[in-house]
Design an enzyme around this catalytic site. Structure first.
Site, short mmCIF file in Angstrom:
data_model
loop_
_atom_site.label_atom_id
_atom_site.label_comp_id
_atom_site.label_asym_id
_atom_site.label_seq_id
_atom_site.Cartn_x
_atom_site.Cartn_y
_atom_site.Cartn_z
N ASP A 62 -10.68 16.33 7.23
CA ASP A 62 -9.63 15.33 7.05
C ASP A 62 -10.34 13.98 7.10
O ASP A 62 -10.86 13.58 8.15
CB ASP A 62 -8.59 15.43 8.17
N SER A 142 -9.17 2.08 -7.82
CA SER A 142 -8.21 2.36 -8.89
C SER A 142 -7.99 1.10 -9.72
O SER A 142 -8.06 -0.02 -9.20
CB SER A 142 -6.86 2.80 -8.32
N TYR A 155 -0.02 1.21 -2.45
CA TYR A 155 -1.15 1.95 -3.03
C TYR A 155 -2.15 0.97 -3.63
O TYR A 155 -3.37 1.08 -3.39
CB TYR A 155 -0.64 2.93 -4.09
N LYS A 159 -6.20 0.29 -2.55
CA LYS A 159 -7.35 0.35 -3.44
C LYS A 159 -8.05 -1.01 -3.55
O LYS A 159 -9.26 -1.08 -3.75
CB LYS A 159 -6.93 0.88 -4.82
#
Ligand SMILES: NC(=O)c1ccc[n+]([C@@H]2O[C@H](COP(=O)([O-])OP(=O)(O)OC[C@H]3O[C@@H](n4cnc5c(N)ncnc54)[C@H](O)[C@@H]3O)[C@@H](O)[C@H]2O)c1
Length: 252
Positions: A62, A142, A155, A159
């Site tokens: 993890d 991203s 999100y 990134k």
């Protein structure tokens, strides 16, 4: 063979970009630790690499947990004596939503898995790389950080943090010959892509991505893996601190 004699760890390697990268790295001669939460799929990826004549082991990890990260790095060192490449790739999506509808718990989870993972992976691999005289750290950020779609909020921020951490570490570690770079993929055809638009039919979601990509298609996992291979290899010996957009021109 671009990675002959090198040892690589790839996180999120049970699926998508990580799987394609682990397989490509192994094809190019690397010994690979396939790290992921998904045990069965991760074991399968490592087995497939070995069946094809490559060298790989699976390590259940993890990426947000300190002990798991320490164990992941130790697995590579105990088995092969070094870590030349760490590809911090594992991450999770956040469904595209207006910010009022994004829970604090989800925001925290996205930051934990997408950002803390890169911090931890780097923190615990750097002593090994310093001792051996160099290495390459690659992070999956991203294009969402560069050109966020509406509702990418948390999100995109996660990134963005990955990109900034990449640059900060690239300067901090250059004198140790440790290179740190990141890749900004556009929408990639993996199980994650539809998770950004859970209420939309999968094919309609893919079509909507395509429409916004000047070169006219989504990325494949292999498109991204090829970029990672370059950054991992000595071809990129003088390359550090970059964001490699593999985005079909979406950031233009
Ligand atoms: N698919 C896209 O459109 C796209 C676009 C840009 C960036 N990315 C980024 O690419 C990376 C890889 O995504 P993908 O598209 O290959 O997705 P994927 O869902 O195919 O693979 C992600 C893998 O990460 C693993 N993972 C998730 N949480 C984990 C954790 N806590 N610890 C260890 N492993 C964990 C999953 O088990 C899975 O195997 C992610 O960081 C993602 O944010 C994806």
């Amino acid at each position: 063979m671009k990675l002959d004699g090198k040892v690589a760890i790839v996180t999120g390697a049970a699926s998508g970009i990580g799987q394609a990268s682990a397989e490509l790295f192994a094809k190019h001669g690397a010994q690979v630790v396939v790290a992921d939460l998904q045990v069965e799929k991760g074991e399968e990826v490592a087995r497939k690499i070995r069946d094809q004549g490559g060298s790989a082991v699976f390590q259940r990890t993890d990426v947000a947990e300190v002990q798991d990260i320490k164990d992941m790095v130790a697995r590579a060192v105990n088995k092969w004596g070094r870590v030349d490449v760490l590809y911090n790739n594992a991450g999770i999506a956040q469904p595209i939503r207006p910010i009022e509808e994004v829970s604090e718990d989800l925001f925290d989870r996205v930051m934990r898995i997408n950002v803390r993972s890169v911090f931890l992976g780097s923190k615990y691999v750097v002593p090994v790389m310093k001792q051996q005289g160099g290495g390459s750290i690659i992070n999956t950020a991203s294009i969402a950080a560069v050109k966020p779609r509406l509702g990418h909020n948390g999100y995109a921020a996660s990134k963005g943090a990955v990109i900034t951490l990449t640059k900060s570490l690239a300067s901090e570690l250059a004198s140790y010959k440790i290179r740190v770079n990141c890749i900004n993929p556009v929408a990639v055809d993996t199980p994650m892509a539809p998770e950004f638009q859970p209420d939309v039919d999968v094919n309609a979601a893919k079509e909507s991505y395509k429409q916004t990509i000047p070169l006219g298609r989504m990325a494949s996992p292999l498109d991204i893996a090829r970029g990672a291979l370059y950054l991992a290899s000595d071809d990129a010996e003088l390359v550090t601190g970059i964001e490699l957009n593999i985005d079909g021109g979406r950031a233009l």
